[in-house]
Write an enzyme that holds these catalytic residues in place. Structure first.
Site, mmCIF file in Angstrom:
data_model
loop_
_atom_site.group_PDB
_atom_site.id
_atom_site.type_symbol
_atom_site.label_atom_id
_atom_site.label_comp_id
_atom_site.label_asym_id
_atom_site.label_seq_id
_atom_site.Cartn_x
_atom_site.Cartn_y
_atom_site.Cartn_z
ATOM 1 C CD GLU A 54 4.598 19.669 30.690
ATOM 2 O OE1 GLU A 54 3.736 19.710 31.576
ATOM 3 O OE2 GLU A 54 5.677 19.099 30.839
ATOM 4 C CG HIS A 58 26.244 21.067 36.689
ATOM 5 N ND1 HIS A 58 27.488 20.751 37.173
ATOM 6 C CD2 HIS A 58 26.102 22.411 36.894
ATOM 7 C CE1 HIS A 58 28.073 21.846 37.663
ATOM 8 N NE2 HIS A 58 27.244 22.858 37.508
ATOM 9 C CD GLU A 74 28.430 29.618 40.155
ATOM 10 O OE1 GLU A 74 28.423 30.858 40.027
ATOM 11 O OE2 GLU A 74 29.131 28.860 39.449
ATOM 12 C CG HIS A 118 28.210 25.870 34.095
ATOM 13 N ND1 HIS A 118 29.136 26.666 34.707
ATOM 14 C CD2 HIS A 118 27.604 25.200 35.106
ATOM 15 C CE1 HIS A 118 29.120 26.472 36.019
ATOM 16 N NE2 HIS A 118 28.189 25.590 36.279
ATOM 17 C CG HIS A 151 23.750 26.316 39.035
ATOM 18 N ND1 HIS A 151 23.694 26.391 37.662
ATOM 19 C CD2 HIS A 151 25.007 25.889 39.320
ATOM 20 C CE1 HIS A 151 24.864 26.031 37.156
ATOM 21 N NE2 HIS A 151 25.675 25.710 38.141
HETATM 22 P P1 13P Z 1 29.676 24.999 44.485
HETATM 23 O O1 13P Z 1 30.098 23.646 44.992
HETATM 24 O O2 13P Z 1 30.603 26.104 44.956
HETATM 25 O O3 13P Z 1 28.221 25.287 44.783
HETATM 26 O O4 13P Z 1 29.847 24.999 42.904
HETATM 27 C C1 13P Z 1 29.182 24.058 42.105
HETATM 28 C C2 13P Z 1 28.805 24.607 40.785
HETATM 29 O O5 13P Z 1 27.943 24.057 40.149
HETATM 30 C C3 13P Z 1 29.492 25.814 40.270
HETATM 31 O O6 13P Z 1 28.843 26.332 39.144
HETATM 32 ZN ZN ZN Z 2 27.600 24.830 38.122
#
Ligand code: 13P
Ligand code: ZN
Length: 274
Positions: free
Chosen positions: A169, A141, A115, A210, A139
């Protein structure tokens, strides 16, 4: 100084581990990047061993000659505190903003996160719109936000308003709201372009089915932002699991009163009558 003794590296590793402990980083899920300050680069320069230049896969002229600490592609967040030199790398951007090279880390091979285009395009936007203040792109999940992308309309209005209502908040922590990217193939320039457009206006962008991207000044604020949004999503999931409709909630007039007292401005587009 030993690379991993530097405060910014310690802060990065702690944040990665905090994310792991929250359950947001199954396997290699998620990635983190930090735009390193000039004096921090100098403090660890003695450790650099530059590798060959590689294409970024997009163009970020606003980041020419900057250095970033980033997680490696396929690396597990749970390993960052144990083997940082295997899990992370520091990269340098060339003077055109087209290529990067690894100057530290990934000692067993590999490349920065897949990413990287999204991270760098978000950094470029945030550097510009915050006058250089923002340095962290994260980023993750996040389970409850992902669950909500199967249920809520994929709009900034729906996500912002629903999540603002779930904890008082929230409008103070993310007053500009939350952007939403519809499902797209991850890991490339196209999703990076769409995400970085949203980052002009928001500090948070949801990726449908995602996860989430968050941007901030430092590790505490960026982690805290991700944590606040995900906790609000958890409350919404719990509330909807008990009954589909809210019996009572925070009203637009109450949000306006909150905004006055807490000195934040809340865009009227999120304060619609339902
Ligand atoms: P990477 O291991 O390449 O960082 O990818 C993980 C991910 O969350 C892709 O969206
Ligand atoms: Zn991801």
């Amino acid at each position: 100084m030993k690379f991993t003794d530097a405060d910014f590296v310690q802060g990065f590793m702690r944040m990665a581990n905090d994310g792991w402990e929250q359950g947001w980083h199954e396997r290699n899920g998620g990635n983190l990047s930090y735009r390193v300050k000039d004096e921090e680069v100098e403090s660890v320069r003695e450790n650099f061993e530059p590798k060959e230049w590689q294409p970024i896969g997009t163009s970020v002229p606003g980041l020419a000659r900057e250095y970033f600490l980033v997680t490696g592609s396929g690396k597990f967040f749970r390993n960052v505190i144990l083997k940082p030199e295997d899990s992370l790398c520091m990269i340098e951007i060339d003077e055109a903003g087209e290529n990067y090279r690894i100057v530290w880390g990934l000692v067993n091979g590999g490349r920065p996160t897949s990413e990287l285009p999204s991270h760098l395009m978000n950094h470029e936007v945030k550097k510009q719109v915050t006058d250089g203040k923002y340095r962290v792109i994260y980023h993750a999940h996040t389970t409850n936000i992902i669950a909500l992308t199967f249920v809520l309309p994929l709009t900034a209005e729906a996500f912002t308003r629903e999540l603002w209502e779930m904890a008082t908040e929230c409008p103070v922590v993310f007053p500009s709201g939350i952007g939403v990217v519809p499902w797209m193939v991850p890991g490339g320039r196209e999703i990076a372009v769409e995400t970085s457009k949203l980052m002009k206006e928001y500090d948070v962008a949801v990726w449908a089915h995602h996860g989430m991207f968050a941007a901030g000044e430092d590790f505490d604020l960026t982690f805290g932002l991700m944590h606040t949004v995900e906790k609000s999503a958890e409350i919404l999931v719990k509330m909807r699991s008990m009954q589909p409709q809210k019996r009572q909630t925070i009203t637009p007039e109450q949000f306006r009163a909150l905004a006055r007292d807490f000195n934040v401005s809340l865009p009227e587009k999120f304060l619609f009558e339902k």
